[in-house]
Design a protein around this motif. Structure first.
Motif, PDB file in Angstrom:
ATOM      1  N   MET A 240      -1.429  -0.155 -14.212  1.00 30.16           N
ATOM      2  CA  MET A 240      -0.375   0.023 -12.904  1.00 30.16           C
ATOM      3  C   MET A 240       0.808   0.566 -13.052  1.00 30.16           C
ATOM      4  O   MET A 240       2.122   0.526 -12.377  1.00 30.16           O
ATOM      5  CB  MET A 240       0.497  -1.441 -12.568  1.00 30.16           C
ATOM      6  N   GLY A 241       1.114   1.663 -14.070  1.00 29.91           N
ATOM      7  CA  GLY A 241       2.043   1.850 -14.747  1.00 29.91           C
ATOM      8  C   GLY A 241       2.750   1.581 -15.020  1.00 29.91           C
ATOM      9  O   GLY A 241       3.834   0.983 -15.519  1.00 29.91           O
ATOM     10  N   ASP A 242       3.310   2.733 -15.995  1.00 30.57           N
ATOM     11  CA  ASP A 242       4.720   2.670 -17.203  1.00 30.57           C
ATOM     12  C   ASP A 242       5.680   1.577 -16.826  1.00 30.57           C
ATOM     13  O   ASP A 242       6.871   1.175 -17.622  1.00 30.57           O
ATOM     14  CB  ASP A 242       4.864   3.606 -17.582  1.00 30.57           C
ATOM     15  N   ASP A 243       5.906   2.062 -15.673  1.00 33.80           N
ATOM     16  CA  ASP A 243       7.053   1.371 -14.346  1.00 33.80           C
ATOM     17  C   ASP A 243       7.366  -0.566 -14.105  1.00 33.80           C
ATOM     18  O   ASP A 243       7.745  -0.523 -13.732  1.00 33.80           O
ATOM     19  CB  ASP A 243       7.742   2.320 -13.346  1.00 33.80           C
ATOM     20  N   MET A 244       5.240  -0.452 -15.038  1.00 36.01           N
ATOM     21  CA  MET A 244       5.411  -2.211 -14.512  1.00 36.01           C
ATOM     22  C   MET A 244       6.028  -3.350 -15.095  1.00 36.01           C
ATOM     23  O   MET A 244       6.834  -2.886 -16.174  1.00 36.01           O
ATOM     24  CB  MET A 244       3.896  -1.502 -14.865  1.00 36.01           C
ATOM     25  N   SER A 364      -2.837   4.507   0.181  1.00 43.21           N
ATOM     26  CA  SER A 364      -2.471   3.783  -0.651  1.00 43.21           C
ATOM     27  C   SER A 364      -1.703   4.030  -2.433  1.00 43.21           C
ATOM     28  O   SER A 364      -0.465   3.514  -3.059  1.00 43.21           O
ATOM     29  CB  SER A 364      -4.119   2.268  -1.168  1.00 43.21           C
ATOM     30  N   GLN A 365      -2.558   5.253  -2.253  1.00 41.07           N
ATOM     31  CA  GLN A 365      -1.812   5.927  -3.331  1.00 41.07           C
ATOM     32  C   GLN A 365      -0.865   6.570  -3.172  1.00 41.07           C
ATOM     33  O   GLN A 365       0.844   6.000  -4.527  1.00 41.07           O
ATOM     34  CB  GLN A 365      -2.482   7.467  -4.048  1.00 41.07           C
ATOM     35  N   ALA A 366      -0.036   6.222  -1.985  1.00 45.92           N
ATOM     36  CA  ALA A 366       1.411   7.479  -2.084  1.00 45.92           C
ATOM     37  C   ALA A 366       2.293   6.097  -2.244  1.00 45.92           C
ATOM     38  O   ALA A 366       3.338   6.543  -2.316  1.00 45.92           O
ATOM     39  CB  ALA A 366       1.532   7.632  -0.899  1.00 45.92           C
ATOM     40  N   THR A 367       1.849   4.730  -1.527  1.00 44.00           N
ATOM     41  CA  THR A 367       2.703   3.998  -1.369  1.00 44.00           C
ATOM     42  C   THR A 367       2.931   3.209  -2.570  1.00 44.00           C
ATOM     43  O   THR A 367       4.026   2.801  -3.327  1.00 44.00           O
ATOM     44  CB  THR A 367       1.998   2.654  -0.513  1.00 44.00           C
ATOM     45  N   ASP A 368       2.351   3.670  -3.697  1.00 47.10           N
ATOM     46  CA  ASP A 368       2.113   3.003  -5.276  1.00 47.10           C
ATOM     47  C   ASP A 368       3.313   4.434  -5.603  1.00 47.10           C
ATOM     48  O   ASP A 368       3.844   3.631  -6.952  1.00 47.10           O
ATOM     49  CB  ASP A 368       0.923   3.297  -6.106  1.00 47.10           C
ATOM     50  N   GLU A 369       3.063   5.177  -5.454  1.00 46.33           N
ATOM     51  CA  GLU A 369       4.176   6.308  -6.349  1.00 46.33           C
ATOM     52  C   GLU A 369       5.489   6.016  -5.941  1.00 46.33           C
ATOM     53  O   GLU A 369       6.920   6.072  -5.993  1.00 46.33           O
ATOM     54  CB  GLU A 369       3.720   7.910  -5.498  1.00 46.33           C
ATOM     55  N   PHE A 370       5.953   6.086  -4.193  1.00 50.10           N
ATOM     56  CA  PHE A 370       7.297   5.878  -3.385  1.00 50.10           C
ATOM     57  C   PHE A 370       7.019   4.070  -3.606  1.00 50.10           C
ATOM     58  O   PHE A 370       8.742   4.084  -4.498  1.00 50.10           O
ATOM     59  CB  PHE A 370       7.029   4.611  -1.974  1.00 50.10           C
ATOM     60  N   ARG A 375      11.646   0.909  -7.143  1.00 47.46           N
ATOM     61  CA  ARG A 375      12.205   0.393  -7.713  1.00 47.46           C
ATOM     62  C   ARG A 375      13.229   0.582  -9.211  1.00 47.46           C
ATOM     63  O   ARG A 375      13.966   0.194  -9.477  1.00 47.46           O
ATOM     64  CB  ARG A 375      10.853  -0.857  -8.528  1.00 47.46           C
ATOM     65  N   ALA A 376      12.334   2.193 -10.049  1.00 45.10           N
ATOM     66  CA  ALA A 376      13.451   2.305 -10.580  1.00 45.10           C
ATOM     67  C   ALA A 376      14.656   2.884 -10.503  1.00 45.10           C
ATOM     68  O   ALA A 376      15.783   3.063 -10.762  1.00 45.10           O
ATOM     69  CB  ALA A 376      12.418   3.363 -10.899  1.00 45.10           C
TER      70      ALA A 376
END
Length: 436
Positions: A240-244, A364-370, A375-376
């Protein structure tokens, strides 16, 4: 390549049969029953092709001894030059899968061997389907109960209930497909934490169970708990990425066998009580059942320090607080209700992501990036949730004016313009005051 053990006391016949099969299978040859047993123990072939009549030990006796030793049906095909139908009938009665008469043609032998191999593979597949969890490959609930009932009654070890903490948030925020990926990763971590001799099962959802053979030392349980909790965070960030920032972890309840009994049902209840203790004490750890654990269900209640650990957040990461939609709605209603009483202002901001340029990049990829960017960028006191495929709801706390919203949006815009998705997707927003 499938393995076949060929057994024949006639050397010429043995060589001819091996030549017929060697091009298609890995073959092993034995000229007697005892030699065949040694090879079987070492190589574990997929089937045995044996002469029926042999001096010292017949093919039938070889089959019986191997099946008694391994407690399972072993695929056998018998060969014989005897044309007596009673011999063939006896072979089938004794569990042979096929019978072939000497001399035989290569194509006939190959076809019959292939049929047996295919049948064995189908049986293994059906057996695996009926006993294992389709997603994780661990034992399913019913098979776990059967195996654990047997092993608790006869072995020394540790029965462990293992819950994957905060797993629901994965499904709520990232969807069930990601949830499945996390469960698969968690099952792999459990396989690494335990040995092949141990029993591992999935009881359903995010609940797992294990029996660690020969273990009666709490320090071993502690080491396994630390390993599992460290590895699930690593795996989750890869997925889910380092920001999970979902507080994933494992809560473990353990009971030692036979010190606390041999009956699986009773042991399961004790492990469950130990698991409850773990959850009371902040999760992401373990507890071992003791009689004190059992006596702790009194009327004194839980101390406030324990309640604070249960309610508290284990690791507070940078960025907005991520919540599933239903919990976000509760927070919104609470702020709306208290606005008129305490005068604390908050803003609701709705971000919508839309494609503005053709691309192979999925929404879905774009929403994950957004989501990662938003969040960060937001403050720890802000709250964010995803709504549908391309929309995000944000509550900006202690904010009551257009300038507060503009400031937050500007920070998000600056970060968004630096990620690959911004070339094909852009966002719009609208906001309102959370008023009474």
């Amino acid at each position: 390549m499938k393995k076949i053990l060929i057994v024949d006391d006639m050397e010429v016949s043995l060589m001819i049969t091996e030549n017929m099969l060697a091009e298609h299978y890995q073959t092993f040859c034995a000229s007697s029953g005892p030699e065949a047993m040694e090879i079987y123990r070492r190589e574990k072939p997929d089937m045995v092709l044996s002469d029926f009549r042999m001096p010292g030990m017949t093919g039938y006796e070889l089959q019986q001894l191997l099946q008694e030793e391994y407690h399972e049906t072993i695929p056998f095909m018998f060969m014989t030059a005897d044309h007596n139908e009673e011999v063939e009938s006896k072979g089938f009665d004794n569990g042979a899968m096929d019978f072939i008469k000497k001399p035989f043609r290569p194509d006939v032998l190959l076809r019959r061997v292939a049929n047996i191999i295919q049948t064995v593979d189908q049986i293994k597949g059906l057996k695996k389907t009926s006993t294992t969890d389709a997603l994780t490959g661990l034992l399913n609930k019913s098979s776990s109960e059967v195996e654990l009932t047997k092993i608790c009654n006869s072995s020394i070890g540790a029965l462990m209930m293992i819950d994957l903490d905060s797993f629901k948030l994965v499904n709520d925020i990232h969807g069930h497909s990601m949830g499945d990926s996390v469960l698969i990763a968690f099952a792999d971590i459990l396989r690494k934490a335990f040995t092949p001799a141990d029993i591992l099962g999935r009881m359903g959802g995010d609940e797992f169970i294990a029996f660690c053979k020969g273990v009666h030392d709490e320090d071993v349980i502690r080491q396994k708990s630390e390993f599992i909790n460290d590895k699930i965070i690593e795996a989750a960030k890869k997925l889910m990425g380092d920001d999970m920032n979902i507080p994933l972890g494992a809560s473990i309840g353990c009971v030692f066998v036979p010190m606390s009994g041999n009956n699986f049902i009773e042991l399961y209840k004790k492990a469950d009580k130990a698991l409850y203790t773990t959850k009371q004490n902040g999760k992401h750890g373990y507890s071992v059942f003791t009689e004190e654990t059992n006596e702790g269900d009194g009327e004194d209640g839980t101390k406030i320090s324990q309640i604070e650990m249960i309610l508290g957040e284990r690791n507070i990461d940078e960025g907005a607080y991520v919540l599933p939609f239903e919990t976000f709605r509760i927070i919104y209603r609470f702020l709306k209700r208290t606005r008129g009483i305490y005068g604390k202002n908050s803003c609701l901001v709705i971000f919508t992501l839309k494609q503005h340029k053709e691309s192979s990049m999925k929404l879905s990829q774009a929403t994950d990036e957004f989501f990662t960017v938003a969040r960060a960028t937001l403050r720890q006191g802000d709250v964010i949730t995803q709504n549908g495929k391309n929309q995000f709801f944000v509550i900006l706390t202690n904010a009551d004016a257009q300038r507060d919203v503009n400031s937050a949006v500007k920070r998000i815009r600056e970060r968004w313009d630096k990620v690959p998705a911004c070339a094909y997707y852009d966002f719009s927003y609208e906001w309102s005051l959370v008023d009474a």
